[in-house]
Scaffold this motif. Structure first.
Motif, PDB file in Angstrom:
ATOM      1  N   ILE B   5       0.844  -1.194   0.000  1.00 42.19           N
ATOM      2  CA  ILE B   5       0.000   0.000   0.000  1.00 42.19           C
ATOM      3  C   ILE B   5       0.875   1.238   0.000  1.00 42.19           C
ATOM      4  CG2 ILE B   5      -1.757   1.290   1.270  1.00 42.19           C
ATOM      5  CD1 ILE B   5      -2.670  -1.414   2.433  1.00 42.19           C
ATOM      6  N   GLN B   6       0.585   2.158  -0.906  1.00 37.99           N
ATOM      7  CA  GLN B   6       1.322   3.409  -0.966  1.00 37.99           C
ATOM      8  C   GLN B   6       0.363   4.584  -0.880  1.00 37.99           C
ATOM      9  OE1 GLN B   6       4.174   1.989  -4.524  1.00 37.99           O
ATOM     10  NE2 GLN B   6       4.793   3.963  -3.634  1.00 37.99           N
ATOM     11  N   SER B   7       0.839   5.646  -0.258  1.00 39.40           N
ATOM     12  CA  SER B   7       0.062   6.883  -0.225  1.00 39.40           C
ATOM     13  C   SER B   7       1.002   8.081  -0.222  1.00 39.40           C
ATOM     14  CB  SER B   7      -0.844   6.915   1.014  1.00 39.40           C
ATOM     15  OG  SER B   7      -0.062   6.971   2.192  1.00 39.40           O
ATOM     16  N   PRO B   8       0.572   9.198  -0.785  1.00 36.94           N
ATOM     17  CA  PRO B   8      -0.624   9.327  -1.601  1.00 36.94           C
ATOM     18  C   PRO B   8      -0.412   8.688  -2.970  1.00 36.94           C
ATOM     19  CG  PRO B   8       0.659  11.345  -1.705  1.00 36.94           C
ATOM     20  CD  PRO B   8       1.381  10.431  -0.736  1.00 36.94           C
ATOM     21  N   ARG B   9      -1.435   8.568  -3.760  1.00 38.73           N
ATOM     22  CA  ARG B   9      -1.288   8.019  -5.106  1.00 38.73           C
ATOM     23  C   ARG B   9      -0.811   9.099  -6.075  1.00 38.73           C
ATOM     24  NH1 ARG B   9      -4.023   3.458  -6.388  1.00 38.73           N
ATOM     25  NH2 ARG B   9      -2.788   3.698  -8.292  1.00 38.73           N
ATOM     26  N   HIS B  10      -1.199  10.310  -5.807  1.00 38.69           N
ATOM     27  CA  HIS B  10      -0.757  11.451  -6.614  1.00 38.69           C
ATOM     28  C   HIS B  10      -0.389  12.585  -5.673  1.00 38.69           C
ATOM     29  CE1 HIS B  10      -2.398   9.668 -10.336  1.00 38.69           C
ATOM     30  NE2 HIS B  10      -3.357   9.234  -9.556  1.00 38.69           N
ATOM     31  N   GLU B  11       0.684  13.281  -6.035  1.00 45.93           N
ATOM     32  CA  GLU B  11       1.111  14.417  -5.228  1.00 45.93           C
ATOM     33  C   GLU B  11       1.605  15.497  -6.172  1.00 45.93           C
ATOM     34  OE1 GLU B  11       1.295  14.531  -1.727  1.00 45.93           O
ATOM     35  OE2 GLU B  11       2.000  16.600  -1.758  1.00 45.93           O
TER      36      GLU B  11
END
Lengths: 111, 113
Positions: B5-11
């Motif tokens: 799981i990664q966050s954020p997906r867009h930055e």
């Protein structure tokens, strides 16, 4: 320094045709991995090859490893449009988890 | 089964700002990897951890980049200050050491204006 070279870098093929993607690497290794990446998506593991002569098959894709030639091949049989993606090979030179990736082969299968 | 799981997906951020990317590896995996992918340079390994310990950070571009893994279920990659050339997709991956097959997260697409 380990170098991993894939060829071709771009492949456009007709549905139903066969073709092979090659992955050469420069130093000794008996661990090689193939991944698939769809546009804008993550990498998906396809094959793990862990010894000389290893051959793995999944559907229309077959991967093999020749550690003496430092060569792996990914063979595509009777290509279909759904196989369009970028394919990466990656080599682990020292069993240390540090993979070195090739540049990737962009495959486009035309209907 | 939850994958990586990664966050954020867009930055999207402005030059000079601090950026923190987050990763949760697959439960039970003891190796974690941070990669950067760009059109020009392809997929590059930045740093990897075994059992929460950084093993090889030779791929970290410069001192503006730092990574931590405070426990087995969480890692961060920080860029401070960010620059436009840091724009890329950053992937986190994890594996069992013995099997070595790496499983990739969905990535964080970073744009630095």
């Amino acid at each position: 320094e380990l170098k991993v070279e894939q060829n071709p870098l771009f492949l456009s093929m007709q549905e139903g045709k066969n073709y092979t993607i090659y992955c050469n690497y420069s130093t000794t290794s008996d661990r090689l991995y193939w991944y698939r990446q769809d546009p804008g998506k993550s990498l998906e593991s396809l094959f793990v090859l862990l010894s000389n002569g290893a051959v793995k098959q999944e559907g229309r894709l077959m991967a093999s490893l020749d550690t003496k030639a430092r060569l792996s091949t990914l063979h595509i049989t009777a290509a279909v449009h759904d196989l369009s993606a970028t394919y990466f090979c990656a080599v682990d030179p020292r069993h240390g988890n540090k993979l070195v990736f090739g540049a990737g082969t962009i495959l486009r299968v035309k209907s | 089964d939850a994958g990586v799981i990664q966050s954020p997906r867009h930055e999207v951020t402005e030059m000079g700002q601090e950026v923190t990317l987050r990763c949760k590896p697959i439960s039970g995996h003891n190796s974690l990897f941070w990669y950067r992918q760009t059109m020009m340079r392809g997929l590059e390994l930045l740093i990897y951890f075994n059992n929460n310990v950084p093993i090889d950070d030779s791929g970290m571009p410069e001192d503006r980049f730092s990574a931590k893994m405070p426990n087995a279920s969480f890692s961060t990659l920080k860029i401070q200050p960010s620059e436009p050339r840091d724009s890329a997709v950053y992937f986190c991956a994890s594996s069992w050491t013995s099997a070595n097959e790496q499983f990739f997260g969905p990535g964080t697409r970073l744009t630095v204006l």
